[in-house]
Design a protein around this motif. Structure first.
Motif: not given
Lengths: 111, 115
Positions: A68-69, A92-95, A29-40
């Protein structure tokens, strides 16, 4: 249970090469994804996002692919630079706004 | 525009002691989040506020953790008593809205070490 995971904990690339970081998720059901970068010593920083009605999205030097498959997404960084060295998370960001993060891949760029 | 501010940046305490963290979100942001990030893992949501009301605290260990956002602006997260497994970075984030499409902006975090 729900989870978002990454295939590799570390990735080392040569400066100028392309980097590919992978991520798998379990919730259909997940429909919105985000990539994050985290520096030290810093908090996660938004890089790029993608909705489930898309299979590809491009930004500046970054591309996110969504399959999605097989419930898989990837982050591609073109011409990787030393400043790209960081830990990368897919989420995965939920509603309601809640973010479900994966465990992260540490990218090291060799000069 | 100023980012999300957190203090202190580092804290070392002994187990069974209490500790409090403070967060000041980006001005005008109605939604505030506290996440716990254990070393080597991704952040995990502890609590979400919309203005001064709690939206989601399902993963907050309520026997020892508490959080408040009394005036709908800054927030405090408290742990009492602390356990060794509470050693982590506590991240605060804020967003202008509470839905799933609003970008969350993270502060630098407070690194807690419990000995």
């Amino acid at each position: 249970g729900e989870s978002v995971g990454l295939h590799l904990p570390t990735l080392s690339v040569q400066e100028g090469d392309n980097s590919i970081i992978n991520c798998a998720y379990s919730n259909s059901a997940s429909d919105y994804f985000i990539w994050y970068k985290q520096e030290s010593g810093k908090g996660p920083q938004f890089i790029i996002d993608i909705r489930s009605n898309m299979d590809k999205r491009q930004g500046q030097r970054v591309t996110v692919l969504l399959n999605k498959t097989v419930k898989h997404l990837s982050l591609q960084i073109a011409a990787t630079q030393p400043g790209d060295s960081a830990v990368y998370f897919c989420a995965d960001q939920r509603p309601g706004g809640k973010l479900i993060f994966g465990q992260g891949t540490e990218l090291s760029v060799k000069p | 525009e100023a980012g999300v501010a957190q203090s202190p940046r580092y804290k070392i305490i002994e187990k069974r002691q209490s500790v409090a963290f403070w967060c000041n979100p980006i001005s005008g942001h109605a939604t505030l989040y506290w996440y716990q990030q254990i070393l080597g893992q991704g952040p995990k949501l502890l609590i979400q506020f919309q203005n001064n009301g709690v939206v989601d605290d399902s993963q907050l260990p309520k026997d020892r953790f508490s959080a408040e956002r009394l005036k709908g602006v800054d927030s405090t997260l408290k742990i009492q008593p602390a356990k060794l497994e509470d050693s982590a970075v506590y991240l605060c984030a804020s967003s202008s809205g509470g839905g799933g499409t609003y970008e969350q902006y993270f502060g630098p975090g407070t690194r807690l070490t419990v000995t």
